[in-house]
Design an enzyme around this catalytic site. Sequence first.
Site, PDB file in Angstrom:
ATOM      1  CG  ASP A  55       1.431  -3.672   6.671  1.00 28.77           C
ATOM      2  OD1 ASP A  55       1.564  -4.775   6.105  1.00 28.77           O
ATOM      3  OD2 ASP A  55       2.312  -3.162   7.387  1.00 28.77           O
ATOM      4  CE1 TYR A 116       4.933   2.121   1.593  1.00 30.41           C
ATOM      5  CE2 TYR A 116       7.195   1.645   0.947  1.00 30.41           C
ATOM      6  CZ  TYR A 116       5.876   1.241   1.110  1.00 30.41           C
ATOM      7  OH  TYR A 116       5.512  -0.037   0.773  1.00 30.41           O
TER       8      TYR A 116
END
Length: 254
Positions: A55, A116
């Site tokens: 994103d 992540y």
Amino acid sequence: MIFTQRYFIELAYKGTAYHGWQKQPNAIAVQQVLEQALHTYFRKPIETLGCGRTDAGVHATQFFAHFDLEETLSEEQAIKFIKAINALLPYDMAIKQIIAVAAQAHARFDATLRAYQYHIHFNKDPFKTDNSWLIKDFLDVEAMNEAAKIILSYQDFGAFCKSNADNFTNICEVSQSQWEITPNGMVYHVKANRFLRNMVRAIVGTLVEVGKGKMAPANLHQIIQSQNRSAAGASVPACGLFLTEVAYPYIQKK
């Protein structure tokens, strides 16, 4: 028949200035900048395909993309390529290596694991503004880790998926979910074979609610089972999120 050699490139980027990885019609994205550099170097258009879509504002310390060339690069040419592309790229993006792979190799579909990290800090720090989320509230790390462990018991994460996302399935196999204490904050570590859009930021937002005492760790069971995005916490800011690892069966981990 034209011969083509497929290549994977490993890159890293600071996502602050970009509207995510994927090219956009009205915003600058990492893919667009990379393809412009490749176009300049090879003097022809080069199309890339990334291992996923980050994103806007999200960073990557490891990201892979593939592209095809009508030539095979020697070891010397590969070294020259990396130096030249890095000279063409802006300061917030860097190529780490280029790897010749089989013609059918796919940067997105062949990835077997993605990892992540989400960074939080508690004291104002000008050097962490774009790379971590500042929280001034006390967080109960023990409760957050109790809730984070519950995530490992589930596979359907529709409750943490962005509304109207075009996922063919909400099933993800999560193999790590835990918080680590750092000198000036915390880091959330999560690994899975795949992630849904906005999934990590929604999970972190929910775990922070637990840390603030606004919900009990056991509430994660009801939230996940509901498969309802509105039942989970708000998505946290993109600045603290890093894609840190993408694994493939045919690329040796350094």
